[in-house]
Design an enzyme around this catalytic site. Structure first.
Site, PDB file in Angstrom:
ATOM      1  N   CYS A  90     -68.476  37.926 -11.440  1.00 25.06           N
ATOM      2  CA  CYS A  90     -69.544  36.992 -11.060  1.00 25.06           C
ATOM      3  C   CYS A  90     -69.550  35.828 -12.044  1.00 25.06           C
ATOM      4  O   CYS A  90     -69.572  36.051 -13.260  1.00 25.06           O
ATOM      5  CB  CYS A  90     -70.874  37.734 -11.091  1.00 25.06           C
ATOM      6  SG  CYS A  90     -72.286  36.650 -10.973  1.00 25.06           S
ATOM      7  N   LYS A 138     -72.764  26.408  22.996  1.00 24.86           N
ATOM      8  CA  LYS A 138     -72.762  25.095  22.345  1.00 24.86           C
ATOM      9  C   LYS A 138     -71.460  24.330  22.604  1.00 24.86           C
ATOM     10  O   LYS A 138     -70.398  24.925  22.753  1.00 24.86           O
ATOM     11  CB  LYS A 138     -72.942  25.258  20.823  1.00 24.86           C
ATOM     12  CG  LYS A 138     -74.187  26.015  20.408  1.00 24.86           C
ATOM     13  CD  LYS A 138     -75.471  25.332  20.826  1.00 24.86           C
ATOM     14  CE  LYS A 138     -75.858  24.200  19.912  1.00 24.86           C
ATOM     15  NZ  LYS A 138     -76.493  24.604  18.668  1.00 24.86           N
ATOM     16  N   TYR A 178     -88.357  23.748  31.867  1.00 22.52           N
ATOM     17  CA  TYR A 178     -87.320  24.770  32.053  1.00 22.52           C
ATOM     18  C   TYR A 178     -87.783  26.192  31.777  1.00 22.52           C
ATOM     19  O   TYR A 178     -87.012  27.127  31.904  1.00 22.52           O
ATOM     20  CB  TYR A 178     -86.086  24.460  31.208  1.00 22.52           C
ATOM     21  CG  TYR A 178     -86.347  24.253  29.725  1.00 22.52           C
ATOM     22  CD1 TYR A 178     -86.852  25.271  28.943  1.00 22.52           C
ATOM     23  CD2 TYR A 178     -86.056  23.031  29.114  1.00 22.52           C
ATOM     24  CE1 TYR A 178     -87.090  25.096  27.594  1.00 22.52           C
ATOM     25  CE2 TYR A 178     -86.292  22.829  27.763  1.00 22.52           C
ATOM     26  CZ  TYR A 178     -86.811  23.866  27.011  1.00 22.52           C
ATOM     27  OH  TYR A 178     -87.046  23.690  25.675  1.00 22.52           O
ATOM     28  N   CYS A 193     -71.591  40.140  -6.238  1.00 17.83           N
ATOM     29  CA  CYS A 193     -71.768  40.475  -7.638  1.00 17.83           C
ATOM     30  C   CYS A 193     -72.441  41.840  -7.674  1.00 17.83           C
ATOM     31  O   CYS A 193     -73.370  42.100  -6.916  1.00 17.83           O
ATOM     32  CB  CYS A 193     -72.645  39.410  -8.281  1.00 17.83           C
ATOM     33  SG  CYS A 193     -73.443  39.975  -9.761  1.00 17.83           S
ATOM     34  N   CYS A 238     -78.407  40.646 -12.556  1.00 20.02           N
ATOM     35  CA  CYS A 238     -77.696  39.356 -12.596  1.00 20.02           C
ATOM     36  C   CYS A 238     -78.721  38.240 -12.574  1.00 20.02           C
ATOM     37  O   CYS A 238     -79.606  38.209 -11.724  1.00 20.02           O
ATOM     38  CB  CYS A 238     -76.755  39.227 -11.404  1.00 20.02           C
ATOM     39  SG  CYS A 238     -76.076  37.568 -11.197  1.00 20.02           S
ATOM     40  N   CYS A 288     -73.031  36.291 -14.217  1.00 22.72           N
ATOM     41  CA  CYS A 288     -73.337  37.383 -15.155  1.00 22.72           C
ATOM     42  C   CYS A 288     -72.096  38.157 -15.597  1.00 22.72           C
ATOM     43  O   CYS A 288     -72.202  39.110 -16.364  1.00 22.72           O
ATOM     44  CB  CYS A 288     -74.349  38.342 -14.547  1.00 22.72           C
ATOM     45  SG  CYS A 288     -73.669  39.369 -13.236  1.00 22.72           S
ATOM     46  N   GLU A 310     -77.762  25.519  32.726  1.00 23.96           N
ATOM     47  CA  GLU A 310     -78.405  24.199  32.691  1.00 23.96           C
ATOM     48  C   GLU A 310     -78.131  23.554  31.340  1.00 23.96           C
ATOM     49  O   GLU A 310     -77.850  24.264  30.363  1.00 23.96           O
ATOM     50  CB  GLU A 310     -79.917  24.347  32.880  1.00 23.96           C
ATOM     51  CG  GLU A 310     -80.567  25.021  31.689  1.00 23.96           C
ATOM     52  CD  GLU A 310     -81.932  25.623  31.993  1.00 23.96           C
ATOM     53  OE1 GLU A 310     -82.884  24.864  32.004  1.00 23.96           O
ATOM     54  OE2 GLU A 310     -82.005  26.855  32.199  1.00 23.96           O
ATOM     55  N   ASP A 341     -81.230  17.876  23.887  1.00 23.64           N
ATOM     56  CA  ASP A 341     -81.440  17.685  22.456  1.00 23.64           C
ATOM     57  C   ASP A 341     -82.731  16.907  22.227  1.00 23.64           C
ATOM     58  O   ASP A 341     -82.717  15.706  21.968  1.00 23.64           O
ATOM     59  CB  ASP A 341     -80.232  16.926  21.885  1.00 23.64           C
ATOM     60  CG  ASP A 341     -80.066  17.198  20.407  1.00 23.64           C
ATOM     61  OD1 ASP A 341     -80.842  18.009  19.870  1.00 23.64           O
ATOM     62  OD2 ASP A 341     -79.161  16.607  19.805  1.00 23.64           O
ATOM     63  N   LYS A 372     -78.487  22.045  27.675  1.00 24.31           N
ATOM     64  CA  LYS A 372     -79.410  22.247  26.555  1.00 24.31           C
ATOM     65  C   LYS A 372     -79.769  20.856  26.047  1.00 24.31           C
ATOM     66  O   LYS A 372     -78.926  20.140  25.500  1.00 24.31           O
ATOM     67  CB  LYS A 372     -78.743  23.074  25.456  1.00 24.31           C
ATOM     68  CG  LYS A 372     -79.676  23.380  24.300  1.00 24.31           C
ATOM     69  CD  LYS A 372     -79.055  24.445  23.404  1.00 24.31           C
ATOM     70  CE  LYS A 372     -80.046  24.956  22.371  1.00 24.31           C
ATOM     71  NZ  LYS A 372     -80.522  23.938  21.448  1.00 24.31           N
TER      72      LYS A 372
HETATM   73  S1  IVH Z   1     -84.906  27.969  27.036  1.00 21.73           S
HETATM   74  C1  IVH Z   1     -86.841  31.621  25.620  1.00 21.73           C
HETATM   75  N1  IVH Z   1     -83.651  25.930  28.042  1.00 21.73           N
HETATM   76  O1  IVH Z   1     -83.388  24.855  22.597  1.00 21.73           O
HETATM   77  C2  IVH Z   1     -85.938  30.498  25.701  1.00 21.73           C
HETATM   78  N2  IVH Z   1     -84.294  25.838  25.751  1.00 21.73           N
HETATM   79  O2  IVH Z   1     -82.362  26.639  20.576  1.00 21.73           O
HETATM   80  C3  IVH Z   1     -86.609  29.236  25.490  1.00 21.73           C
HETATM   81  N3  IVH Z   1     -83.756  23.738  24.639  1.00 21.73           N
HETATM   82  O3  IVH Z   1     -86.503  25.756  21.282  1.00 21.73           O
HETATM   83  C4  IVH Z   1     -85.738  28.120  25.511  1.00 21.73           C
HETATM   84  N4  IVH Z   1     -82.838  22.759  26.376  1.00 21.73           N
HETATM   85  O4  IVH Z   1     -86.322  23.487  22.424  1.00 21.73           O
HETATM   86  C5  IVH Z   1     -84.216  26.460  26.944  1.00 21.73           C
HETATM   87  N5  IVH Z   1     -82.588  24.156  29.057  1.00 21.73           N
HETATM   88  C6  IVH Z   1     -83.142  24.690  27.990  1.00 21.73           C
HETATM   89  C7  IVH Z   1     -83.221  23.995  26.763  1.00 21.73           C
HETATM   90  C8  IVH Z   1     -83.797  24.613  25.659  1.00 21.73           C
HETATM   91  C9  IVH Z   1     -83.176  22.626  25.108  1.00 21.73           C
HETATM   92  C10 IVH Z   1     -84.210  23.937  23.255  1.00 21.73           C
HETATM   93  C11 IVH Z   1     -85.608  24.463  23.101  1.00 21.73           C
HETATM   94  C12 IVH Z   1     -85.491  25.684  22.248  1.00 21.73           C
HETATM   95  C13 IVH Z   1     -84.164  25.488  21.612  1.00 21.73           C
HETATM   96  C14 IVH Z   1     -83.551  26.809  21.232  1.00 21.73           C
END
Ligand code: IVH
Length: 707
Positions: free
Chosen positions: A431, A337, A249, A449, A455, A434, A137, A141, A139
Site C-alpha cells: 500500500c 446507453k 413516460y 491494502c 491503514c 501504510c 423509447e 437527456d 432516454k
Molecule cells: S423511466 C422507474 N424513461 O433517466 C423508471 N426514464 O437514469 C423511471 N429518463 O431519472 C425512469 N428518459 O430522469 C425513464 N424514457 C425514459 C427516460 C428516463 C430519461 C431519465 C429519468 C430517470 C433517469 C434514470
C-alpha cells in the site's frame, strides 16, 4: 492596486489574507457549481486544485480568518444554486414523493440487454421460450419531474431531488406549454402522478444562448443544464420565458390502474394531453427492441432534443409489480446507453489512490483535454488487470472516453509511436500509504491494502465518511476537523468522536486553545456530537463504510432486522458459522451473496468488530421507522413456510417487504402472521400453538391485493 492573486502565500499580510480568502471562497464556489451542478467547468482540474491548495495554505497561516463558507469545510457544490447571480435559491419547498423516483440500471451492449431479459424471466419463473414484450423509447437527456393530478387538476410538480424528496416547482411547471393544467378527455384516475422528462430542444437552446449572450446573461453548457437552470428559477416569469417541453413516460402515485400495459398507459397519457415520444414502441422479441435502439441511434443527430440511450421496460404491468425494485432501480427496466465520447491525449503519470475500502485504484494523470465540452485531466484505470490488459505506460498516447456523469476512462493505448525505452508499469504490491501488503483476493480484480482500519488512508477516509452528510452528519465536524483531530491524536476510531469531550477536558492543550477555535465553537461542536448519540439504525450501518453497503442496502438490513441487538446477534451467529442465520441474510430481497460475504468478512475481523462494539456502546441506535403505508401488513412480522405456488419465495418476500412488513425466518411470539403453503410443518404447528394468525397463500394474496 496589486493583484492579490499574484502574491505568494508566505508574503500575504493579514488584511490581504482575509480578502484573498474571501475571493477564493467565491471563486471556488463558482467553479464547484459549474462542475457539479452545471456540468460546465471553465477551468482544468489542475487549475482548480491550485485554487484549493492556495486556500488551504492561507488558512493554515491565518486560521483566525477561516470563513464560515470556506471551501475546505465543504465537498462538492451546494444544491440549487444559480451561478448567474450566486444567489442560493432556498425558496423551494420540499415535496416527499409518495413513491420514490427511481434511477435506471445501464446496459452498454446487446449482451447486457439479453442478460436483462434473462434475469426478468428467471425472477418471474418463466421459461426461456416465453415471450417478454418490451417497450423501447429514447432516454431523454433532461431532468425528471413528477406531476400530481387530483380529479384531473394539476396540484403539484416536484423535481426528482434525491429520489425520496424533491422540490416543489409547481408554479414553474405550469408555465410549460406541454404540461396540461387540467387533463384532457376523461377516464383518468382520481389521483394520478405523471412522471416524465423536462427538456429543452437543441434549436431552442442555441437561441436561448444567443439571446443570453446579447443580454449579458448566463450562457448554458448544454440543453440539459439550460432546462434544469430554467425550471429551478425562483422567478416564475423567467421560467415562463424559457422554451421548456415535457415528455410523459412513467407514473408514480395512482389511485387505480386504467391499463395493464406500459405502452397502453403511455398512450393514455397522450389522450390526456401530454406529449409522448413518437419513437416509443412495443416489441415482442428482444431483437426487435434492439433494432429500435439502432434506429433511434441513427436518428439521434437529426432529433431536435438530446438523448443518451434507449430505455427498455417490461410491458406487462403485473410483471412490473412482481419484479419490483432493487436498490434504487426497477428490475423491470434498463437504459441501453449510446457509446461514449472519445478523445486522444498523453499519460503524464500513473497515481495509485487508496480508498476507504482499501482498494488501490490507478489513476492516469493526463495532459488536459476537452471531451464533450469538459476538460479532463484524470482518468481512471480501474485496477491492476486493466493496466495489464491495456499495457498502458507513462508517456503513452491514449484514447479516453467520458459518458454522462461517469468518471473518464482510458479505453485504448496507441503503441505505434511508443519509444522502446518506456518501461512497463509495475503495479505496487504494498500500500503506498501504510506499506502493508496489498493483493487481490481470490478472483477479485481489485488489489486491496490489508491494513484495514490500521491503514491511515482507510482510517481517515473511513472517519470522513462516518461524519458525512448521509452518515452521522455531525454539524461542524467535516473533513477538515476530522483530519485535525486525527493528526493531533484525539480521534483514532469512530467511538473516539463521542469521547472527544472527555479527552478534551483532560487535555493539556484543549481544542478551544487551538488556533481557529474558541469556547463557543467547541461548545457547539460538543453539542452537535451529543445530538448524534441517538442515531437511526440504517444511518449507523451506512456510516461504518463497509464495502458494497450503500444507503439503500443499509435500509434493507435495518428494515429486515428491526433493531440493532437482533442484527448483531444474527451477525455473530453467521460469523460463527450458523447457516440458518446466514441464509436469512442472503434471503433479504436486494441483498446478494457478495454483499453478505463482505459484510461477514468485515465483522469477522476482530479489530473491526471491536471498533463497532466500542461505537455502539456510545450510542442509542433507533430502529428504522416503518413508513406509514395503508398496507395492512406494514410493521407486521411475517413468516413464509411450505411451498408457495403462485410465486417464488424471493418474490413473496420482496413483495411483503415492499409493503412495510418484516419477513422473518422462524416463528416466535413476535410473529404476526404465518403464510403456510402445502407441506408446511413445524413452523405452522408452532404458529398454531402460539396462537399466531395463519393464512394460506390465497388468503395472503387476497389480503394484499390491489397494493
Ligand atoms: S423511466 C422507474 N424513461 O433517466 C423508471 N426514464 O437514469 C423511471 N429518463 O431519472 C425512469 N428518459 O430522469 C425513464 N424514457 C425514459 C427516460 C428516463 C430519461 C431519465 C429519468 C430517470 C433517469 C434514470
Amino acid at each position: 492596486m496589486v493583484d492579490l492573486a499574484t502574491i505568494h502565500v508566505d508574503d500575504l499580510m493579514k488584511r490581504e489574507a482575509k480578502k484573498e480568502l474571501e475571493r477564493l471562497a467565491k471563486l471556488i464556489l463558482k467553479h464547484d457549481i459549474l462542475y457539479h451542478n452545471n456540468d460546465a467547468p471553465e477551468i482544468s482540474d489542475a487549475e482548480y486544485d491550485e485554487l484549493r491548495k492556495r486556500n488551504s495554505a492561507i488558512e493554515i497561516r491565518f486560521p483566525e480568518y477561516i470563513r464560515e463558507d470556506s471551501p475546505s469545510k465543504r465537498v462538492g457544490a451546494p444544491t440549487l444554486f444559480d451561478v448567474a447571480d450566486q444567489k442560493q435559491s432556498k425558496g423551494f419547498d420540499k415535496i416527499k414523493h409518495v413513491r420514490p423516483m427511481l434511477s435506471l440500471d445501464n446496459a452498454f451492449n446487446d449482451d447486457d440487454v439479453h442478460d436483462f431479459v434473462s434475469r426478468v424471466k428467471r425472477f418471474l419463473g418463466l421459461a426461456d421460450s416465453d415471450i417478454v414484450a418490451l417497450t423501447a423509447e429514447p432516454k431523454i437527456d433532461g431532468l425528471s419531474l413528477a406531476l400530481r393530478y387530483e380529479k384531473g387538476e394539476l396540484v403539484s410538480a416536484a423535481t426528482r431531488g434525491d429520489g425520496v424528496t424533491g422540490e416543489n416547482v409547481t408554479a414553474n411547471a405550469l408555465t410549460i406549454e406541454t404540461i396540461p393544467a387540467m387533463l384532457k378527455g376523461g377516464g383518468w384516475p382520481d389521483v394520478l402522478e405523471v412522471r416524465g422528462e423536462v427538456y429543452m430542444g437543441k434549436a431552442d437552446f442555441l437561441h436561448l444562448n444567443e439571446s443570453q449572450l446579447e443580454k449579458g446573461g448566463k450562457v448554458f453548457a448544454n440543453p440539459r443544464n439550460a432546462a434544469a437552470g430554467s425550471l429551478r428559477q425562483l422567478d416564475t416569469k423567467i421560467t415562463a420565458s424559457r422554451p421548456l417541453r415535457f415528455f410523459a413516460y412513467a407514473w408514480g402515485d395512482i389511485s387505480n390502474m386504467p391499463e395493464q400495459n406500459q405502452m397502453r398507459m403511455v398512450e393514455r397519457f397522450k389522450e390526456w394531453g401530454f406529449d409522448i415520444n413518437p419513437l416509443m414502441s412495443v416489441f415482442e422479441a428482444t431483437d426487435g427492441a434492439l433494432e429500435r435502439y439502432r434506429l433511434i441511434e441513427a436518428q439521434r443527430p437529426t432529433l431536435d432534443y438530446d438523448i443518451d440511450g434507449v430505455v427498455y421496460k417490461v410491458d406487462r404491468l403485473d410483471w412490473q409489480d412482481r419484479l419490483g425494485m432493487v436498490s434504487r432501480a426497477p428490475r423491470w427496466a434498463i437504459a441501453h446507453k449510446f457509446p461514449a465520447e472519445k478523445a486522444i491525449t498523453i499519460v503524464r503519470d500513473i497515481d495509485i489512490q487508496v480508498g476507504r475500502t482499501g482498494a488501490l485504484t490507478p489513476v492516469a494523470k493526463l495532459e488536459p483535454i476537452t471531451v464533450g465540452g469538459v476538460v479532463v485531466s484524470n482518468a481512471t484505470l480501474h485496477n491492476r488487470d486493466e493496466i495489464k490488459r491495456l499495457d498502458v505506460r507513462i508517456g503513452d498516447t491514449v484514447t479516453i472516453q467520458r459518458a454522462g456523469d461517469v468518471i473518464p476512462q482510458v479505453v485504448s493505448v496507441d503503441t505505434s509511436n511508443r519509444r522502446e525505452t518506456i518501461p512497463e508499469f509495475i503495479f505496487p504490491d504494498v500500500c503506498p500509504v501504510c506499506n502493508s501488503p496489498a493483493f487481490a483476493e481470490g478472483d477479485d480484480v481489485v488489489v486491496r491494502c490489508t491494513g484495514g482500519m490500521l491503514c491511515e488512508a482507510q482510517k481517515v477516509e473511513g472517519l470522513r465518511h462516518f461524519v458525512s452528510r448521509n452518515a452521522f452528519d455531525i454539524d461542524g465536524m467535516g473533513e477538515k476537523q476530522i483530519a485535525q483531530f486525527y493528526e493531533r491524536g484525539l480521534i483514532n476510531e469512530f467511538a473516539d468522536i463521542f469521547k472527544l469531550e472527555t479527552y478534551n477536558d483532560a487535555s493539556d492543550s484543549p481544542i478551544q486553545k487551538w488556533e481557529g477555535w474558541g469556547d463557543l465553537s467547541v461548545t457547539n461542536l460538543m453539542q452537535a456530537i451529543d445530538a448524534r448519540r441517538r442515531i437511526e439504525f440504517d444511518r449507523f450501518l451506512f456510516a461504518l463504510g463497509i464495502r458494497h453497503l450503500g444507503q439503500q442496502t443499509a435500509k434493507l438490513f435495518a428494515r429486515h432486522y428491526g433493531d440493532y441487538e437482533t442484527f448483531i446477534k444474527a451477525i455473530e451467529a453467521s460469523v460463527a458459522g450458523d447457516e440458518t442465520a446466514r441464509t436469512d441474510m442472503t434471503d433479504i430481497d436486494g441483498i446478494g451473496d457478495k454483499m453478505v460475504d463482505t459484510f461477514l468478512t468485515f465483522f469477522a475481523d476482530e479489530n473491526n468488530k471491536r471498533i463497532v462494539d466500542n461505537l455502539a456502546a456510545e450510542l442509542t441506535i433507533i430502529p428504522l421507522e416503518i413508513q406509514s403505508t395503508d398496507s395492512p401488513v406494514a410493521g407486521k412480522t411475517v413468516v413464509f413456510t411450505g411451498s408457495l405456488e403462485k410465486m417464488s419465495r424471493n418474490e413473496a418476500k420482496a413483495k411483503a417487504e415492499s409493503l412495510g412488513a418484516k419477513v422473518a425466518g422462524s416463528v416466535s411470539k413476535k410473529t404476526d402472521m404465518v403464510i403456510a403453503g402445502p407441506g408446511a410443518g413445524s413452523k405452522l404447528k408452532k404458529a398454531q400453538d402460539l396462537g399466531v394468525q395463519t393464512l394460506t397463500e390465497e388468503e395472503w394474496l387476497e389480503l394484499i391485493s390491489g397494493l
